[in-house]
Design an enzyme around this catalytic site. Structure first.
Site, PDB file in Angstrom:
ATOM      1  N   SER A 126       0.831  -1.198   0.000  1.00  0.00           N
ATOM      2  CA  SER A 126       0.000   0.000   0.000  1.00  0.00           C
ATOM      3  C   SER A 126       0.868   1.251   0.000  1.00  0.00           C
ATOM      4  O   SER A 126       1.980   1.245   0.562  1.00  0.00           O
ATOM      5  CB  SER A 126      -0.863  -0.016   1.262  1.00  0.00           C
ATOM      6  OG  SER A 126      -1.435   1.250   1.481  1.00  0.00           O
ATOM      7  N   TYR A 150      -1.545  -0.745  10.957  1.00  0.00           N
ATOM      8  CA  TYR A 150      -1.820  -1.337   9.647  1.00  0.00           C
ATOM      9  C   TYR A 150      -0.641  -1.089   8.703  1.00  0.00           C
ATOM     10  O   TYR A 150      -0.141  -2.016   8.043  1.00  0.00           O
ATOM     11  CB  TYR A 150      -3.112  -0.756   9.063  1.00  0.00           C
ATOM     12  CG  TYR A 150      -3.309  -1.062   7.589  1.00  0.00           C
ATOM     13  CD1 TYR A 150      -3.633  -2.346   7.162  1.00  0.00           C
ATOM     14  CD2 TYR A 150      -3.143  -0.067   6.620  1.00  0.00           C
ATOM     15  CE1 TYR A 150      -3.794  -2.637   5.808  1.00  0.00           C
ATOM     16  CE2 TYR A 150      -3.309  -0.342   5.268  1.00  0.00           C
ATOM     17  CZ  TYR A 150      -3.625  -1.623   4.862  1.00  0.00           C
ATOM     18  OH  TYR A 150      -3.770  -1.910   3.533  1.00  0.00           O
ATOM     19  N   LYS A 154       2.345  -3.718   6.741  1.00  0.00           N
ATOM     20  CA  LYS A 154       2.753  -3.783   5.322  1.00  0.00           C
ATOM     21  C   LYS A 154       4.268  -3.632   5.199  1.00  0.00           C
ATOM     22  O   LYS A 154       4.911  -4.329   4.416  1.00  0.00           O
ATOM     23  CB  LYS A 154       2.034  -2.686   4.513  1.00  0.00           C
ATOM     24  CG  LYS A 154       0.531  -2.896   4.384  1.00  0.00           C
ATOM     25  CD  LYS A 154       0.173  -4.155   3.581  1.00  0.00           C
ATOM     26  CE  LYS A 154      -1.320  -4.385   3.483  1.00  0.00           C
ATOM     27  NZ  LYS A 154      -1.675  -5.701   2.951  1.00  0.00           N
TER      28      LYS A 154
HETATM   29  P1  NAD Z   1     -11.139  -6.901   1.605  1.00  0.00           P
HETATM   30  O1  NAD Z   1     -11.324  -6.902   3.076  1.00  0.00           O
HETATM   31  O2  NAD Z   1     -12.308  -6.640   0.736  1.00  0.00           O
HETATM   32  O3  NAD Z   1     -10.450  -8.262   1.138  1.00  0.00           O
HETATM   33  C1  NAD Z   1      -9.628  -9.033   1.984  1.00  0.00           C
HETATM   34  C2  NAD Z   1     -10.170 -10.455   1.974  1.00  0.00           C
HETATM   35  O4  NAD Z   1      -9.315 -11.280   2.768  1.00  0.00           O
HETATM   36  C3  NAD Z   1     -11.577 -10.580   2.541  1.00  0.00           C
HETATM   37  O5  NAD Z   1     -12.390 -11.288   1.631  1.00  0.00           O
HETATM   38  C4  NAD Z   1     -11.390 -11.343   3.853  1.00  0.00           C
HETATM   39  O6  NAD Z   1     -12.509 -12.157   4.140  1.00  0.00           O
HETATM   40  C5  NAD Z   1     -10.131 -12.136   3.557  1.00  0.00           C
HETATM   41  N1  NAD Z   1      -9.319 -12.475   4.735  1.00  0.00           N
HETATM   42  C6  NAD Z   1      -8.898 -11.668   5.725  1.00  0.00           C
HETATM   43  N2  NAD Z   1      -8.161 -12.354   6.611  1.00  0.00           N
HETATM   44  C7  NAD Z   1      -8.106 -13.635   6.164  1.00  0.00           C
HETATM   45  C8  NAD Z   1      -7.491 -14.817   6.637  1.00  0.00           C
HETATM   46  N3  NAD Z   1      -6.821 -14.849   7.794  1.00  0.00           N
HETATM   47  N4  NAD Z   1      -7.624 -15.952   5.930  1.00  0.00           N
HETATM   48  C9  NAD Z   1      -8.347 -15.971   4.772  1.00  0.00           C
HETATM   49  N5  NAD Z   1      -8.961 -14.879   4.276  1.00  0.00           N
HETATM   50  C10 NAD Z   1      -8.841 -13.728   4.969  1.00  0.00           C
HETATM   51  O7  NAD Z   1      -9.969  -5.829   1.303  1.00  0.00           O
HETATM   52  P2  NAD Z   1      -9.449  -5.264  -0.094  1.00  0.00           P
HETATM   53  O8  NAD Z   1      -9.740  -3.809  -0.145  1.00  0.00           O
HETATM   54  O9  NAD Z   1      -9.848  -6.141  -1.203  1.00  0.00           O
HETATM   55  O10 NAD Z   1      -7.877  -5.381   0.154  1.00  0.00           O
HETATM   56  C11 NAD Z   1      -7.130  -6.488  -0.278  1.00  0.00           C
HETATM   57  C12 NAD Z   1      -5.658  -6.269   0.049  1.00  0.00           C
HETATM   58  O11 NAD Z   1      -5.217  -5.042  -0.523  1.00  0.00           O
HETATM   59  C13 NAD Z   1      -5.366  -6.172   1.540  1.00  0.00           C
HETATM   60  O12 NAD Z   1      -4.141  -6.827   1.792  1.00  0.00           O
HETATM   61  C14 NAD Z   1      -5.225  -4.688   1.763  1.00  0.00           C
HETATM   62  O13 NAD Z   1      -4.393  -4.403   2.862  1.00  0.00           O
HETATM   63  C15 NAD Z   1      -4.594  -4.230   0.462  1.00  0.00           C
HETATM   64  N6  NAD Z   1      -4.826  -2.817   0.143  1.00  0.00           N
HETATM   65  C16 NAD Z   1      -6.105  -2.344   0.061  1.00  0.00           C
HETATM   66  C17 NAD Z   1      -6.311  -0.994  -0.212  1.00  0.00           C
HETATM   67  C18 NAD Z   1      -7.704  -0.423  -0.292  1.00  0.00           C
HETATM   68  O14 NAD Z   1      -7.844   0.803  -0.222  1.00  0.00           O
HETATM   69  N7  NAD Z   1      -8.749  -1.219  -0.446  1.00  0.00           N
HETATM   70  C19 NAD Z   1      -5.217  -0.139  -0.424  1.00  0.00           C
HETATM   71  C20 NAD Z   1      -3.933  -0.658  -0.340  1.00  0.00           C
HETATM   72  C21 NAD Z   1      -3.739  -2.020  -0.065  1.00  0.00           C
HETATM   73  N1  UFG Z   2     -12.038  11.977   3.225  1.00  0.00           N
HETATM   74  C1  UFG Z   2     -13.038  12.879   3.547  1.00  0.00           C
HETATM   75  N2  UFG Z   2     -14.189  12.379   4.099  1.00  0.00           N
HETATM   76  C2  UFG Z   2     -14.384  11.057   4.333  1.00  0.00           C
HETATM   77  C3  UFG Z   2     -13.358  10.142   4.005  1.00  0.00           C
HETATM   78  C4  UFG Z   2     -12.193  10.642   3.457  1.00  0.00           C
HETATM   79  O1  UFG Z   2     -12.897  14.079   3.343  1.00  0.00           O
HETATM   80  O2  UFG Z   2     -15.442  10.671   4.837  1.00  0.00           O
HETATM   81  C5  UFG Z   2     -10.811  12.476   2.570  1.00  0.00           C
HETATM   82  C6  UFG Z   2      -9.536  12.178   3.338  1.00  0.00           C
HETATM   83  O3  UFG Z   2      -9.260  13.206   4.261  1.00  0.00           O
HETATM   84  C7  UFG Z   2      -8.521  12.108   2.187  1.00  0.00           C
HETATM   85  C8  UFG Z   2      -9.323  11.541   1.018  1.00  0.00           C
HETATM   86  O4  UFG Z   2     -10.695  11.809   1.341  1.00  0.00           O
HETATM   87  O5  UFG Z   2      -8.091  13.402   1.843  1.00  0.00           O
HETATM   88  C9  UFG Z   2      -9.152  10.050   0.823  1.00  0.00           C
HETATM   89  O6  UFG Z   2      -9.396   9.365   2.050  1.00  0.00           O
HETATM   90  P1  UFG Z   2      -9.557   7.773   2.122  1.00  0.00           P
HETATM   91  O7  UFG Z   2      -9.858   7.437   3.536  1.00  0.00           O
HETATM   92  O8  UFG Z   2     -10.501   7.323   1.075  1.00  0.00           O
HETATM   93  O9  UFG Z   2      -8.115   7.243   1.679  1.00  0.00           O
HETATM   94  P2  UFG Z   2      -6.677   7.483   2.316  1.00  0.00           P
HETATM   95  O10 UFG Z   2      -5.818   8.031   1.233  1.00  0.00           O
HETATM   96  O11 UFG Z   2      -6.750   8.242   3.568  1.00  0.00           O
HETATM   97  O12 UFG Z   2      -6.233   6.006   2.702  1.00  0.00           O
HETATM   98  C10 UFG Z   2      -6.499   4.854   1.882  1.00  0.00           C
HETATM   99  C11 UFG Z   2      -6.498   3.635   2.776  1.00  0.00           C
HETATM  100  C12 UFG Z   2      -5.122   3.422   3.323  1.00  0.00           C
HETATM  101  C13 UFG Z   2      -4.144   3.305   2.197  1.00  0.00           C
HETATM  102  C14 UFG Z   2      -4.224   4.505   1.306  1.00  0.00           C
HETATM  103  C15 UFG Z   2      -3.318   4.337   0.111  1.00  0.00           C
HETATM  104  O13 UFG Z   2      -7.420   3.787   3.839  1.00  0.00           O
HETATM  105  O14 UFG Z   2      -5.075   2.231   4.041  1.00  0.00           O
HETATM  106  O15 UFG Z   2      -5.560   4.709   0.872  1.00  0.00           O
HETATM  107  O16 UFG Z   2      -3.589   3.114  -0.502  1.00  0.00           O
HETATM  108  F1  UFG Z   2      -2.892   3.231   2.672  1.00  0.00           F
END
Ligand code: NAD
Ligand code: UFG
Length: 337
Positions: A126, A150, A154
């Protein structure tokens, strides 16, 4: 049937889109998920998109015996590892749960992969690893700085992979640092579905558009950005998914890599609200409130490395992210089993 690929967390938001992209690229994805944060109807929805049901194993990455059975029954050409907890705020109140799942589970997975001789891995990292980066767009060489547990999980997982690859050159690892995934599949059948009040901007806006939530709280309008609100690099989840297929192809040629996956283009909170308003044709009320603790002004990816090493270029723009999210929200029938 093409190469089998294990997708941990494959029933989740990003994982389900990766399963579709793998299928379209000729791979045979196998989902391992404990359904802790996934809808039970995702496999059936994937079957509708793909024309056949993906193989799904309900299991946990922390269960070594389960993993040994899974690896014993398949000859995987690689693993895409997404299974993790991902809520930043929750990681502050429950750090042990985050380290146990995101780091402990990861170690258990790596052990099972090593025992099975499967040493090709794509890892979901991330942009959070950069913390408040000095340089934006941020290059992969920027220093690590975790802002919360979190983010620390990573960084630790990335460091484990670095040590593993140094110790054993048979490992081929792709570390993908996602910026802000947004949008949904063009079919409207899969997308992001937070059970509680969303923490992230895009799903929050989506729930205001449906009327489920009353108004958007904009966290600060006094940042050093063109309109004062936070700027982020939103990337369409289908582009993100395709990045994983490209990563896997490089690993199959023995080429490991660490790259940002973003578009290189940032949008402010107010631009996001305006774009979603256009897509949904609804008025979306918002209110400026105080800054959220830990937020940075701007977070954008430097994208050259992904282009050079993977041939990756995000193809879909903001309007497509909002339109697909809106189509997904509208297609929900509220039935969740
Ligand atoms: P998500 O929660 O939708 O998907 C994660 C999945 O993993 C879920 O289906 C959950 O049931 C499963 N899971 C969790 N723990 C488990 C375990 N112990 N065993 C088996 N399954 C398990 O989240 P997502 O947004 O799809 O994110 C996927 C990956 O991408 C994560 O590693 C997250 O940290 C990373 N990531 C997400 C974002 C974002 O903004 N969504 C940004 C950067 C990185
Ligand atoms: N924001 C608002 N109102 C809300 C939610 C968010 O104004 O209700 C703003 C935040 O202040 C920020 C922008 O919208 O300026 C984006 O916020 P998000 O929470 O959607 O995303 P972030 O960039 O803060 O963080 C997300 C994930 C992190 C990850 C990062 C980069 O939550 O885990 O993206 O992948 F690390």
């Amino acid at each position: 049937m093409g190469d089998a690929i294990l997708v941990t967390g494959g029933a989740g938001y990003i994982g389900s889109h990766i399963v579709v992209a793998l299928h379209e690229a000729g791979y045979a994805p196998v989902i391992l998920d404990n359904f802790n944060n996934a809808r039970r109807d995702v496999p059936a929805r994937l079957a509708r998109i793909m024309g056949r049901a993906p193989q799904v194993i309900e299991g946990d990455i922390r269960d070594a015996a389960c993993l040994d059975r899974v690896f014993g029954a398949h000859d995987f050409a690689g693993v895409i590892h997404l299974a993790a907890h991902k809520a930043v705020g929750e990681s502050v109140t429950k750090p042990l749960a985050y380290f146990e799942n995101n780091v402990g589970g990861f170690l258990t997975l790596l052990g099972a992969m090593a025992r099975a001789g499967c040493k090709r891995l794509v890892f979901s990292s991330s942009a959070t690893v950069y913390g408040a980066a000095d340089e934006t767009p941020t290059p992969e060489t920027a220093p690590h700085h975790a802002m919360n547990p979190y983010g620390r999980t990573k960084i630790i997982c990335e460091e484990i992979l670095e040590d593993l690859c140094a110790a054993d050159p048979e490992w081929a690892v792709g570390v993908l640092r996602y910026f802000n995934p947004a949008g949904a599949h063009g079919s409207g059948l899969i997308g992001e579905d937070p059970a509680d009040i969303p923490n992230n901007l895009m799903p929050y806006i989506a729930k205001v558009a449906t009327g489920e939530l009353a108004k958007i709280s904009v966290f600060g309008d006094d940042y050093d950005t063109p309109d004062g609100t936070g700027v982020r690099d939103y990337i369409h989840v289908e582009d993100l998914a395709e990045g994983h297929v490209l990563s896997l192809a490089q690993l199959q040629q023995g080429k490991g890599h660490l790259v940002n996956l973003g578009t290189g283009r940032g949008y402010s909170v107010l631009e996001m609200i305006a774009a979603y308003q256009r897509a949904s044709n609804r008025h979306l009320p918002y209110e400026i409130v105080a800054r959220r603790e830990g937020d940075v002004a701007v977070c954008c990816a430097k994208t050259e490395q992904a282009r050079d090493l993977l041939g990756f270029d995000a193809k879909r723009g903001l309007d497509e992210m909002c339109a697909s999210s809106w189509a997904w929200m509208q297609a929900q029938d509220g039935s969740k089993d």
